[in-house]
Enzyme design. Structure first.
Site, PDB file in Angstrom:
ATOM      1  N   GLU A 308      19.930  20.980  -0.379  1.00  0.00           N
ATOM      2  CA  GLU A 308      19.064  21.741  -1.104  1.00  0.00           C
ATOM      3  C   GLU A 308      18.379  21.195  -2.400  1.00  0.00           C
ATOM      4  O   GLU A 308      17.218  20.846  -2.731  1.00  0.00           O
ATOM      5  CB  GLU A 308      19.135  23.329  -1.325  1.00  0.00           C
ATOM      6  CG  GLU A 308      17.800  24.109  -1.756  1.00  0.00           C
ATOM      7  CD  GLU A 308      18.442  25.670  -1.456  1.00  0.00           C
ATOM      8  OE1 GLU A 308      17.678  26.538  -0.714  1.00  0.00           O
ATOM      9  OE2 GLU A 308      19.181  26.016  -2.248  1.00  0.00           O
ATOM     10  N   GLU A 311      16.786  17.884  -1.326  1.00  0.00           N
ATOM     11  CA  GLU A 311      15.528  18.155  -0.821  1.00  0.00           C
ATOM     12  C   GLU A 311      14.452  18.335  -2.013  1.00  0.00           C
ATOM     13  O   GLU A 311      13.278  17.855  -1.997  1.00  0.00           O
ATOM     14  CB  GLU A 311      15.285  19.473   0.062  1.00  0.00           C
ATOM     15  CG  GLU A 311      13.853  19.817   0.403  1.00  0.00           C
ATOM     16  CD  GLU A 311      14.031  21.096   1.279  1.00  0.00           C
ATOM     17  OE1 GLU A 311      12.985  21.488   1.890  1.00  0.00           O
ATOM     18  OE2 GLU A 311      15.159  21.840   1.433  1.00  0.00           O
ATOM     19  N   CYS A 334      18.618  31.023   1.425  1.00  0.00           N
ATOM     20  CA  CYS A 334      20.127  31.327   1.752  1.00  0.00           C
ATOM     21  C   CYS A 334      19.960  32.857   1.961  1.00  0.00           C
ATOM     22  O   CYS A 334      21.213  33.485   2.538  1.00  0.00           O
ATOM     23  CB  CYS A 334      21.184  30.881   1.046  1.00  0.00           C
ATOM     24  SG  CYS A 334      20.925  31.204  -0.823  1.00  0.00           S
ATOM     25  N   SER A 354      12.744  26.031   0.870  1.00  0.00           N
ATOM     26  CA  SER A 354      13.721  24.994   1.429  1.00  0.00           C
ATOM     27  C   SER A 354      13.946  25.014   2.874  1.00  0.00           C
ATOM     28  O   SER A 354      14.047  25.984   3.034  1.00  0.00           O
ATOM     29  CB  SER A 354      14.940  25.200   0.382  1.00  0.00           C
ATOM     30  OG  SER A 354      15.959  24.271   1.085  1.00  0.00           O
ATOM     31  N   LYS A 393      22.175  39.344   7.859  1.00  0.00           N
ATOM     32  CA  LYS A 393      22.979  38.295   8.430  1.00  0.00           C
ATOM     33  C   LYS A 393      22.908  38.384  10.074  1.00  0.00           C
ATOM     34  O   LYS A 393      23.030  37.306  10.595  1.00  0.00           O
ATOM     35  CB  LYS A 393      24.196  37.866   7.686  1.00  0.00           C
ATOM     36  CG  LYS A 393      24.174  37.486   6.419  1.00  0.00           C
ATOM     37  CD  LYS A 393      23.560  36.115   6.269  1.00  0.00           C
ATOM     38  CE  LYS A 393      23.669  35.252   4.929  1.00  0.00           C
ATOM     39  NZ  LYS A 393      23.124  34.006   4.732  1.00  0.00           N
ATOM     40  N   GLU A 396      19.692  37.218  11.134  1.00  0.00           N
ATOM     41  CA  GLU A 396      19.591  35.651  10.856  1.00  0.00           C
ATOM     42  C   GLU A 396      20.382  35.083  12.102  1.00  0.00           C
ATOM     43  O   GLU A 396      19.800  33.928  12.660  1.00  0.00           O
ATOM     44  CB  GLU A 396      20.234  35.200   9.697  1.00  0.00           C
ATOM     45  CG  GLU A 396      20.183  33.984   9.381  1.00  0.00           C
ATOM     46  CD  GLU A 396      20.885  33.587   8.083  1.00  0.00           C
ATOM     47  OE1 GLU A 396      20.086  32.599   7.376  1.00  0.00           O
ATOM     48  OE2 GLU A 396      21.642  34.006   7.679  1.00  0.00           O
ATOM     49  N   GLU A 401      15.575  30.082  15.973  1.00  0.00           N
ATOM     50  CA  GLU A 401      15.765  28.917  15.557  1.00  0.00           C
ATOM     51  C   GLU A 401      17.236  28.305  15.272  1.00  0.00           C
ATOM     52  O   GLU A 401      17.243  27.223  14.913  1.00  0.00           O
ATOM     53  CB  GLU A 401      15.475  28.944  13.969  1.00  0.00           C
ATOM     54  CG  GLU A 401      13.539  29.233  13.901  1.00  0.00           C
ATOM     55  CD  GLU A 401      13.336  30.541  13.774  1.00  0.00           C
ATOM     56  OE1 GLU A 401      12.372  31.032  13.393  1.00  0.00           O
ATOM     57  OE2 GLU A 401      14.314  31.602  13.817  1.00  0.00           O
ATOM     58  N   CYS A 565      24.001  38.774  -3.385  1.00  0.00           N
ATOM     59  CA  CYS A 565      24.935  39.355  -2.262  1.00  0.00           C
ATOM     60  C   CYS A 565      25.904  40.391  -2.608  1.00  0.00           C
ATOM     61  O   CYS A 565      26.478  41.016  -1.654  1.00  0.00           O
ATOM     62  CB  CYS A 565      25.693  37.956  -1.682  1.00  0.00           C
ATOM     63  SG  CYS A 565      24.547  36.787  -1.236  1.00  0.00           S
TER      64      CYS A 565
END
Length: 638
Positions: A308, A311, A334, A354, A393, A396, A401, A565
């Site tokens: 990241e 990037e 994230c 990102s 999560k 996710e 993807e 988190c």
């Protein structure tokens, strides 16, 4: 549903309240009252509930929550106020003049008992088979007030079908007590607003737009509603039965990665107070349960910082040197709840995200490629499990993807609560476990990866590396003990500027092929920001749309959950500001105890670039495995 101006959320539940004086020493700043014949003084505007708690007097509550605005709907907290005909809800009664209050009179006690009996009369479900058994607030109240029979009867058949459509959240409205905590959480805390009280009278229920399944409305899967629900009406979608089946299958190689926030909180499920990190005890427990390998998610948190951060450097170089039109500021990616939030509500800014996957998904891709090669195991035989503080999560790891390894990168997402139940099912008392290390080939990670668990942690980890990359000096020379204090704490939004100055260092070998030198950054000021909770994320996004201060930032960290988190939707219940603070202290204390505290110094990360991602960060292979794209979903519901 009615909306607040141009917001998509239903009308806020926040009522008008009396504002407390900033200077309580001013005339009228304090009010003298009497509670159970004890004389005390409290600031003007303090609620009766707050006044009682400040003076060590316990009043039961159900709809009240420290994170949420006043509702006053359950009436369990009623008290007797002299001169008033009826009992008053203490959570919703601001003190503005002298009062005489009784909190345990016969009238109060009988009223509370009747209210609990009435709630139980409409509450379906057997406690012993409920996942909240032993941690249900309604159950606790029933025990406290001596409920030993159903005075007003009891529902024996479910009134509503259980909604299991979502990968993340299961809704069982037959167990709902209409406290509206979930509504206030979704509207006020997160500003998403997919839940609302529908109908009136005995037909009132908590529902979604057009009564659609949760998977079909604009839910971001954050699970904050679960953390504040007092009963079992909301829970996470638990895959533990499938994981047990994989563990028991001799043909499967079952590996698990653990994130820092669950390790800082799971002790609460075993009777410990908040703020006890169980990292190495958990490693031992997981091996005893039957997992073949235990890995540290912090390894790919370190990897995320490299990918990241690279990037961001590429974007800045293109913008400042090559004069290309690139999307800035760059947003972190994230937090899957935040990702879905921007997909729905600000899809026009997805280019600012990102492309780096979250640490969970990066690890999943590496486990079924790099690790599979190292271990000599067929990827199809690997079952990859991730222990996360987050119900999002689960969504996710099921995104289409996330199959870049050629297989489903992460097979199952487990919450902290679900893992604790698995450990207990195996007859293990976690605090009694001996300590052990993480497994090879990923091994130990840095403290930078560890602090990902707290709001501001991703940004702090990034700055620790950026300072050393660009300035060529130790971060400890600028920030004492490498602790970047302005990025810590629980302010909803944090902003910081870091001047680069005229002295820069050499470009590290790892990214030398991307930028020739740092001369183009001389004299620049790096502008960064941090937000936690999507209500705060929305403030930043609206400021960016209006061309405000945050539109000038270069890098912004977003976390969907309050506190980051460590306050995730899969963490132990209850959650309060104080509990989240103690979890953060545990994470930062563990970080300070480590010798390795910077992502770029992690030898295991260096090794994976030498052995596997040989073209370096943001290369073709790393983009194929460690980066992704997102979907412009918008606000429309089919």
């Amino acid at each position: 549903m009615e909306s607040k101006g141009d917001l998509r959320a239903p009308v806020s539940q926040t009522p008008l309240v009396v504002e407390k004086p900033k200077d309580t020493s001013a005339i009228g700043g304090m009010v003298s009252i009497e509670i159970n014949e004890k004389k005390v003084s409290v600031p003007l505007g303090t609620t009766i509930l707050e006044a009682c708690r400040q003076n060590g007097i316990t009043i039961p509550t159900l709809c009240h929550h420290d994170d949420l605005c006043v509702a006053g709907v359950c009436r369990v907290c009623v008290v007797e106020v002299e001169g008033m005909r009826t009992l008053q809800a203490s959570c919703a009664f601001p003190i503005t003049n002298p009062l005489k209050i009784k909190t345990s009179s016969p009238m109060v006690r009988k009223a509370r008992r009747n209210i609990i009996d009435l709630l139980l009369s409409e509450h379906y479900g057997e406690c012993y088979s409920c996942f909240r058994n032993g941690k249900c607030e309604l159950q606790s109240l029933a025990k406290e007030y001596g409920v030993d029979n159903y005075t007003f009867g009891h529902v024996t058949e479910p009134k509503y079908d259980v909604d299991k459509s979502s990968y993340s959240v299961v809704r069982d409205m037959s167990k709902c007590v209409l406290c509206k905590r979930c509504v206030r959480t979704c509207i006020d805390l997160q500003e998403v607003g997919v839940l609302e009280a529908i109908d009136r009278g005995d037909k009132t229920h908590i529902g979604t737009f057009l009564e659609k399944p949760l998977a079909d409305v604009i839910c971001i899967n954050c699970g904050q509603c679960i953390n504040r629900c007092p009963t079992g009406a909301l829970r996470a979608n638990d895959p533990s039965d499938e994981i047990w089946a994989a563990i028991d299958d001799p043909t499967k190689h079952v590996v698990i990665q653990t994130a820092p926030s669950p390790r800082a909180a799971i002790g609460e499920e075993f009777g410990l107070g908040a703020g006890h990190s169980m990292t190495r005890e958990l490693n031992t427990a997981l091996k005893r349960i039957g997992f073949d390998k235990v890995f540290d998610t912090n390894f790919t948190a370190d990897l995320t910082i490299i990918e990241e951060g690279t990037e961001l450097i590429i974007r800045l170089y293109k913008a400042l040197v090559q004069k290309e039109n690139v999307a800035l500021p760059q947003f972190t990616s994230c937090s899957p709840g935040w990702v879905k939030f921007i997909e729905h509500y600000y899809p026009e800014y997805l280019d600012n995200m990102s492309s780096a996957k979250s640490p969970q998904q990066m690890f999943g891709a590496l486990i079924k490629t790099f690790y599979a090669q190292k271990a000599g195991v067929e990827p199809k035989d690997i079952v990859s499990v991730a222990v996360m503080p987050c119900s999002a999560k689960k969504f996710e790891c099921n995104r289409p993807e996330m199959y870049d390894s050629g297989y489903k990168d992460v097979d199952y997402g487990l919450t902290t609560r679900e893992l604790a139940r698995m450990i207990k099912e195996a007859g293990i008392n976690l605090p009694e476990m001996p300590k052990s290390d993480f497994d090879s080939p990923f091994g130990e990670a840095s403290g930078a990866g560890l602090i990902f668990g707290a709001t501001g942690g991703v940004m702090e980890a990034a700055i620790r590396s950026v300072v050393e990359f660009v300035l060529g000096k130790k971060v400890e020379d600028i920030f004492e003990k490498a602790n970047i204090i302005p990025l810590r704490g629980f302010d909803g939004i944090k902003y910081m500027e870091i001047p680069i100055g005229d002295k820069v260092g050499p470009v590290p070998d790892l990214i030398k092929h991307l930028v020739p030198n740092w001369d183009w950054l001389k004299g620049a000021v790096l502008k960064i920001a941090v937000a936690h909770g999507t209500a705060n994320a929305k403030k930043i996004m609206d400021d960016i749309k209006a061309g405000g201060k945050f539109s000038e930032c270069h890098f912004i960290e977003f976390m969907a959950c309050p506190g980051g988190c460590l306050g995730g939707g899969g963490q132990p219940i209850p959650t309060t500001p104080e509990i989240r603070k103690k979890r953060a202290e545990a994470i930062y204390a563990e970080d300070e105890s480590l010798e390795l505290r910077k992502s770029h110094d992690n030898p295991n990360v260096v090794r994976i670039y030498e052995e596997f991602l040989t073209e370096g960060p943001c290369s073709h292979l790393s983009h194929e495995l460690l980066h992704t794209h997102y979907t412009k979903r918008g606000r429309y519901i089919a």
